[in-house]
Design a protein around this motif. Structure first.
Motif, short mmCIF file in Angstrom:
data_model
loop_
_atom_site.label_atom_id
_atom_site.label_comp_id
_atom_site.label_asym_id
_atom_site.label_seq_id
_atom_site.Cartn_x
_atom_site.Cartn_y
_atom_site.Cartn_z
N ASP A 1 7.73 -47.38 39.89
CA ASP A 1 8.07 -45.72 40.06
C ASP A 1 8.91 -45.30 38.87
O ASP A 1 8.77 -43.87 38.85
N ILE A 2 9.41 -45.77 37.89
CA ILE A 2 9.91 -45.29 36.80
C ILE A 2 8.61 -44.58 35.97
O ILE A 2 8.59 -43.22 35.61
N ALA A 3 7.61 -45.32 35.79
CA ALA A 3 6.09 -44.95 35.20
C ALA A 3 5.89 -43.61 35.88
O ALA A 3 5.07 -42.74 35.25
N ASN A 4 6.04 -43.48 37.08
CA ASN A 4 5.39 -42.34 38.07
C ASN A 4 6.09 -40.98 37.65
O ASN A 4 5.43 -40.23 37.67
N ALA A 5 7.32 -41.20 37.06
CA ALA A 5 7.95 -39.92 36.85
C ALA A 5 7.50 -39.44 35.65
O ALA A 5 7.86 -38.18 35.37
N PHE A 6 6.65 -40.07 34.74
CA PHE A 6 6.02 -39.64 33.69
C PHE A 6 4.97 -38.83 33.66
O PHE A 6 4.41 -38.30 32.78
N PHE A 7 4.46 -38.86 34.71
CA PHE A 7 2.91 -38.53 34.91
C PHE A 7 2.82 -37.61 36.50
O PHE A 7 3.28 -37.84 37.36
N PHE A 8 2.03 -36.67 36.17
CA PHE A 8 1.71 -35.70 37.53
C PHE A 8 0.19 -35.07 37.50
O PHE A 8 0.17 -34.74 36.36
N PRO A 9 -0.18 -35.04 38.61
CA PRO A 9 -0.11 -35.44 40.10
C PRO A 9 -0.46 -37.00 39.97
O PRO A 9 -1.10 -37.43 39.18
N PRO A 10 -0.11 -37.50 41.16
CA PRO A 10 -0.64 -39.00 41.37
C PRO A 10 -2.28 -38.77 41.40
O PRO A 10 -3.04 -37.96 41.75
N SER A 11 -2.77 -39.91 41.20
CA SER A 11 -4.25 -39.88 41.21
C SER A 11 -4.92 -39.51 42.67
O SER A 11 -6.11 -39.43 42.66
N ASN A 12 -4.24 -39.94 43.73
CA ASN A 12 -4.75 -39.54 45.10
C ASN A 12 -4.60 -38.00 45.43
O ASN A 12 -5.21 -38.01 46.62
N ILE A 13 -4.12 -37.18 44.87
CA ILE A 13 -4.31 -35.94 45.16
C ILE A 13 -4.72 -34.90 44.03
O ILE A 13 -4.94 -35.35 42.95
N PRO A 14 -5.35 -33.64 44.43
CA PRO A 14 -6.01 -32.99 43.35
C PRO A 14 -5.37 -32.64 42.11
O PRO A 14 -4.11 -32.27 42.16
N HIS A 15 -5.95 -32.93 40.93
CA HIS A 15 -5.38 -32.68 39.78
C HIS A 15 -5.61 -31.30 39.49
O HIS A 15 -6.23 -30.90 38.44
N SER A 16 -4.97 -30.24 40.25
CA SER A 16 -5.14 -29.00 39.95
C SER A 16 -3.68 -28.12 40.34
O SER A 16 -2.95 -28.83 40.37
#
Length: 463
Positions: A317-332
Motif C-alpha cells: 500500500d505504501i508502494a502504491n502511493a509512489f506510482f500512478f495509475p494502477p496497472s489495471n486502469i488506462p495509463h492516460s
C-alpha cells in the motif's frame, strides 16, 4: 581496517578496465560508446534462464525499468541499479562528512572510486540473490535460484565494466547516462512504433501501427485520442503523443535557463565575468530518489509477502502511493476520472518528496552555499563589491542556491507528475531523465568537437 578501506581493497581486487594510454579521438570515443551500447542492448534482450515470461513479479517494476535502465526478465534485470545505489550512498557519506575525503585530492579520489566499485559489487551480489529468490520461490528449487543469481551477478558486473570503460576515457560521458537514455528511448520508440506486445515489460503495440490498423479496418479514430480501454491499459494515445512533444520542448527550454552571478578574479586582472547556475539546479536527482524509493518499496513488498501476507500488504500500500495509475486502469489522462483520489495522493507524495530530496541533495552533494563559497575562494574568484571572505560569499550564494534548489525540485516534481497524468510516452520520470541526459550529451559532443577543431584550446585548459 575501516569499512571504506575494506571496500577500497575489494574494489582493487575486482577485474577492472585500464585507462587508455593516449586520449582517444572523438570518433574512437563514439565507436567504443556504440560498442558498449550494443552489448547492453543485446543483454537486455536475452531472457534469464529459468525465469518464466509469465512470472507475475515481472510486471511490477516499470519505474525500476526506467531509473535503473533494466529490462525485466533479461540479463539486464538489475541494469545499473547497484551502480547508482552505491554511487548515491558514497556521495551522501562524503557530502555529509560521515566519511572524511577530499575529492579534489587525487589519492582520495582514487580511494573513493575503488570503494564505490566495491560497494557496487556487494549490492550486485545482494540484489541478485534477492531477485533469484523471488523469481524462483514458487519452484522451491535452490539449484534454479542459484543459477538465476549467478546469471545476474555476471551480467550486472559486465554492465559495471562497460560503465567503467566509458568513464575512464574510452567513451563519451558515462555508461549510466548512456544506458538510461537508451532504455527510455527504447520505451518511447516502442510506444510510437512497436508492432507487438511485450507483456513482461508492459510495452504495447505502438501508436502509429495502431493508427494504421484503425484506418485499414475502418475503426473509429476518436478512440485513439484518449485511451479509455481497461483491457489495454498501456496503449499510447494522441494526447500522450502531443504531451510528449510539448514537454520535451519545455524541459529543453528549462535546462538552458541560467541564473548569472557576477564575479571577478585577480588572476585575470579584475576582468568581470559571471558564474551560471542552472535554473534546474538539482537536475532530475529528486525524481530519481523518489522513484528509487518507490521501486524499493515494491521489491520489499514482494519479498515480505512470502514471509507475511499482512506485512506484504502494508508495504505494498505504501508502494502504491509512489506510482500512478494502477496497472489495471488506462495509463492516460482518463485515469484522473477513474481514480481521482489516487491521483491526488500520488501527486502530493511525489511533489513533496521531490522537494525534500532536492533540498537534502544540495547539502549532502556539496552544492550548498558554504561548499561553493569555499571553492570560489580557493579558485581566487570574488564577487565584486564583497570582501573575499567565505562567510560573506556564502551569504550571497545562499540567496540564489536555496531558492533555486526549492523551485527546481518543485518544477521537476510537477513536470513528472503532469507527464504521468497526461500519459506521455516513456513515463514522466523517464522523459525528464532522457531529455536532460540528451542535452548533456549534446553539450559534451559540442565540447569535444570544439577541442578537435582548435587544438590550442587543449593546452589552455590543460588537456
Amino acid at each position: 581496517m575501516g569499512f571504506v578501506d575494506f571496500l577500497e581493497k575489494l574494489g582493487e581486487y575486482l577485474p577492472a578496465v585500464t585507462k587508455p594510454e593516449q586520449k582517444p579521438s572523438l570518433s574512437q570515443k563514439l565507436m567504443w560508446s556504440f560498442i558498449a551500447l550494443i552489448v547492453y542492448l543485446v543483454m537486455s534482450s536475452i531472457p534469464l534462464y529459468g525465469v518464466s515470461s509469465t512470472n507475475s513479479f515481472l510486471s511490477n517494476f516499470l519505474a525500476e525499468q526506467i531509473i535503473f535502465a533494466s529490462s525485466q526478465g533479461t540479463l539486464a534485470q538489475l541494469g545499473i541499479g547497484p551502480i547508482i545505489t552505491s554511487g548515491l550512498i558514497m556521495q551522501i557519506l562524503v557530502g555529509s562528512k560521515l566519511i572524511e575525503m577530499d575529492l579534489a585530492n587525487e589519492e582520495d579520489q582514487i580511494k573513493f572510486t575503488e570503494a564505490e566499485k566495491g560497494l557496487a559489487f556487494i549490492f550486485i551480489i545482494v540484489e541478485s540473490a534477492l531477485f533469484g529468490y523471488v523469481f524462483t520461490k514458487a519452484t522451491n528449487s535452490l539449484l534454479l535460484a542459484t543459477i538465476v543469481t549467478a546469471q545476474l551477478i555476471v551480467a550486472t558486473y559486465i554492465i559495471l565494466l562497460l560503465d567503467e570503460m566509458i568513464q575512464k576515457g574510452w567513451g563519451l560521458g558515462s555508461g549510466i547516462s548512456l544506458f538510461i537514455l537508451a532504455g527510455v528511448t527504447k520505451i518511447m520508440f516502442w510506444d510510437m512504433f512497436g508492432i507487438a506486445n511485450v507483456q513482461n515489460q508492459d510495452l504495447p503495440v505502438g501508436f502509429f501501427p495502431t493508427l494504421v490498423s484503425y484506418i485499414v479496418s475502418g475503426k473509429n479514430l476518436l478512440n485513439l485520442i484518449v485511451n479509455t480501454n481497461t483491457t489495454t491499459p498501456f496503449q499510447p494515445d494522441l494526447v500522450g503523443l502531443i504531451s510528449t512533444i510539448a514537454l520535451i520542448l519545455l524541459i529543453i527550454y528549462l535546462t538552458n535557463i541560467n541564473v548569472q552571478i557576477p564575479v571577478t578574479s585577480p588572476r585575470l586582472r579584475g576582468i568581470r565575468s559571471t558564474i551560471p547556475l542552472n535554473f534546474l539546479y538539482v537536475s532530475s536527482i529528486p525524481v530519481i530518489f523518489v522513484s528509487v524509493l518507490g521501486a524499493d518499496f515494491e521489491l520489499f513488498a514482494s519479498i515480505a509477502s512470502g514471509v507475511s501476507s499482512a506485512a506484504g500488504t502494508i508495504i505494498g500500500d505504501i508502494a502504491n502511493a509512489f506510482f500512478f495509475p494502477p496497472s489495471n486502469i488506462p495509463h492516460s489522462v482518463y485515469a484522473l476520472v477513474l481514480d481521482p483520489v489516487g491521483a491526488v495522493i500520488y501527486a502530493a507524495v511525489f511533489i513533496v518528496l521531490s522537494i525534500v530530496f532536492g533540498i537534502l541533495w544540495i547539502d549532502v552533494a556539496g552544492l550548498d552555499p558554504a561548499t561553493q563559497a569555499q571553492q570560489m575562494v580557493e579558485a581566487g574568484v570574488e564577487i565584486p563589491g564583497m570582501r573575499n571572505n567565505p562567510k560573506v560569499i556564502e551569504s550571497i550564494l545562499a540567496k540564489y542556491i536555496y531558492p533555486l534548489g526549492f523551485y527546481s525540485s518543485l518544477i521537476v516534481g510537477v513536470i513528472a507528475v503532469l507527464a504521468t497524468f497526461l500519459g506521455v510516452y516513456g513515463t514522466g520520470v523517464g522523459l525528464l531523465l532522457a531529455v536532460t541526459i540528451a542535452v548533456q550529451y549534446y553539450n559534451l559532443l559540442a565540447y569535444e568537437r570544439t577541442l578537435e577543431m582548435y587544438p590550442l584550446l587543449k593546452r589552455i585548459i590543460g588537456e
